[in-house]
Design an enzyme around this catalytic site. Sequence first.
Site, short mmCIF file in Angstrom:
data_model
loop_
_atom_site.label_atom_id
_atom_site.label_comp_id
_atom_site.label_asym_id
_atom_site.label_seq_id
_atom_site.Cartn_x
_atom_site.Cartn_y
_atom_site.Cartn_z
N SER A 22 0.84 -1.20 0.00
CA SER A 22 0.00 0.00 0.00
C SER A 22 0.87 1.25 0.00
O SER A 22 1.97 1.24 0.57
CB SER A 22 -0.87 0.01 1.26
OG SER A 22 -1.50 1.27 1.40
N TYR A 40 -1.49 -0.38 10.38
CA TYR A 40 -1.64 -0.74 8.96
C TYR A 40 -0.42 -0.30 8.17
O TYR A 40 0.16 -1.07 7.40
CB TYR A 40 -2.91 -0.11 8.40
CG TYR A 40 -3.16 -0.44 6.95
CD1 TYR A 40 -3.77 -1.64 6.59
CD2 TYR A 40 -2.77 0.43 5.92
CE1 TYR A 40 -3.99 -1.97 5.24
CE2 TYR A 40 -2.99 0.11 4.59
CZ TYR A 40 -3.60 -1.08 4.26
OH TYR A 40 -3.82 -1.39 2.93
N LYS A 56 2.28 -2.76 6.14
CA LYS A 56 2.56 -2.75 4.70
C LYS A 56 4.05 -2.48 4.44
O LYS A 56 4.60 -2.95 3.44
CB LYS A 56 1.66 -1.75 3.99
CG LYS A 56 0.18 -2.18 4.00
CD LYS A 56 -0.05 -3.52 3.32
CE LYS A 56 -1.52 -3.89 3.18
NZ LYS A 56 -1.72 -5.17 2.48
N1 LIG Z 1 -9.02 -0.59 -0.88
C1 LIG Z 1 -7.96 0.19 -1.00
O1 LIG Z 1 -8.08 1.38 -1.28
C2 LIG Z 1 -6.57 -0.38 -0.78
C3 LIG Z 1 -5.48 0.47 -0.97
C4 LIG Z 1 -4.20 -0.04 -0.80
C5 LIG Z 1 -4.02 -1.37 -0.47
N2 LIG Z 1 -5.12 -2.18 -0.30
C6 LIG Z 1 -4.87 -3.60 0.01
O2 LIG Z 1 -5.54 -4.39 -0.97
C7 LIG Z 1 -5.88 -5.66 -0.39
C8 LIG Z 1 -7.35 -5.97 -0.64
O3 LIG Z 1 -8.12 -4.98 0.01
P1 LIG Z 1 -9.65 -4.68 -0.33
O4 LIG Z 1 -9.80 -3.23 -0.27
O5 LIG Z 1 -10.06 -5.44 -1.53
O6 LIG Z 1 -10.32 -5.28 1.00
P2 LIG Z 1 -11.70 -6.08 1.24
O7 LIG Z 1 -12.01 -5.91 2.68
O8 LIG Z 1 -12.71 -5.69 0.23
O9 LIG Z 1 -11.25 -7.60 0.96
C9 LIG Z 1 -10.33 -8.24 1.81
C10 LIG Z 1 -10.64 -9.72 1.83
O10 LIG Z 1 -9.70 -10.37 2.72
C11 LIG Z 1 -10.42 -11.32 3.48
N3 LIG Z 1 -9.73 -11.62 4.75
C12 LIG Z 1 -9.53 -10.75 5.77
N4 LIG Z 1 -8.96 -11.39 6.80
C13 LIG Z 1 -8.78 -12.68 6.41
C14 LIG Z 1 -8.25 -13.84 7.06
N5 LIG Z 1 -7.82 -13.80 8.33
N6 LIG Z 1 -8.21 -15.01 6.38
C15 LIG Z 1 -8.69 -15.07 5.10
N7 LIG Z 1 -9.22 -14.01 4.45
C16 LIG Z 1 -9.27 -12.83 5.10
C17 LIG Z 1 -11.79 -10.68 3.72
O11 LIG Z 1 -12.76 -11.64 4.09
C18 LIG Z 1 -12.06 -10.03 2.38
O12 LIG Z 1 -12.75 -10.88 1.49
C19 LIG Z 1 -5.50 -5.57 1.09
O13 LIG Z 1 -4.24 -6.17 1.29
C20 LIG Z 1 -5.42 -4.08 1.33
O14 LIG Z 1 -4.58 -3.77 2.42
C21 LIG Z 1 -6.39 -1.72 -0.45
#
Ligand SMILES: NC(=O)c1ccc[n+]([C@@H]2O[C@H](COP(=O)([O-])OP(=O)(O)OC[C@H]3O[C@@H](n4cnc5c(N)ncnc54)[C@H](O)[C@@H]3O)[C@@H](O)[C@H]2O)c1
Length: 281
Positions: A163, A176, A180
């Site tokens: 991230s 967080y 990352k």
């Molecule tokens: N959304 C953003 O703007 C953003 C920005 C930068 C980085 N990210 C990163 O992208 C990735 C995906 O994020 P997202 O926004 O799609 O999130 P989201 O919450 O929509 O999806 C995350 C998924 O991970 C699963 N999960 C969480 N804990 C778990 C566990 N213990 N075991 C198995 N599964 C588990 C959840 O059930 C969910 O389906 C993450 O690593 C997040 O840190 C997101």
Amino acid sequence: MTEAAAEKPQAVVKTVLVTGAAAGLGRAIALALAARQVQVGVCDIDEAGATRTATQCAEIASEGAAVIVADLATPDGPDKAVREALSQFGRLDGLVNNAGFATVEPFLEMTAEAWDRTYHVNIRAVALLCAAAGRAMAGNAAAADATAAGSSGQGGRIVNITSPAARMALPNYAHYAASKAAVDSITRTAAIALAPFGVTVNSMAPGMMDTVMQSKTEQMMAEVEGRNDLQAYLDERTARVPLGRRTDPDEMAKLVVWLLLDAPQYVTAERLNGSGGLDRD
Ligand SMILES: NC(=O)c1ccc[n+]([C@@H]2O[C@H](COP(=O)([O-])OP(=O)(O)OC[C@H]3O[C@@H](n4cnc5c(N)ncnc54)[C@H](O)[C@@H]3O)[C@@H](O)[C@H]2O)c1
């Protein structure tokens, strides 16, 4: 480029384990891989969501997809997920460490619970999954070498989702951001550890995508910062992106698919930014 380098075979990626694929970015990655006829192991703690994603993947990919239910925060969750993928597919060529956890707490009020959960999901699981998948992929390289001389470099490919926060000072988001930064460290370390087995390890840093995680996080941030007008707060955050807009899971999935299927095999230990310039790399 010499002729020999130009002729170096690409890794053949047919089976990929995607964590956190029930929703958000993971789901978009799973569907984009299925569109390229990759068999996807749809791994998540959320069985219903994972089943929905896998069903959609199976409608596109002729070899189908597998649901892999695992809580990656448990000590044996990462190993279990890789074992399950191997038993479903017979081999593992790719891994996307996408599952993530985020919460918001003012720096002076941080709790051990929030640190523990963040550590278990965002750091320990990523490291253990890289190791478990690395062991499985090392076998691919050995098998390829045994059947075709000079074909090393075909062990597999790992992409970790990091991230822009990894490089920022965010007082209400310390766990967080630190987690990352740890993902970036694990990516570099795993890349060197797995290079002898023909396994590449890279990361991708997505910009802001309006997923469930992002929406909850921004609501918590607005509360902690005492901002009552959520839309105005979100607009300000969007305006800070140099390219002037947010992104979405489909756009970011393209970068992950490129790293997994199309990038030259010589790329490893790299961090690919899809952040619209947010962290000004
Ligand atoms: N959304 C953003 O703007 C953003 C920005 C930068 C980085 N990210 C990163 O992208 C990735 C995906 O994020 P997202 O926004 O799609 O999130 P989201 O919450 O929509 O999806 C995350 C998924 O991970 C699963 N999960 C969480 N804990 C778990 C566990 N213990 N075991 C198995 N599964 C588990 C959840 O059930 C969910 O389906 C993450 O690593 C997040 O840190 C997101």
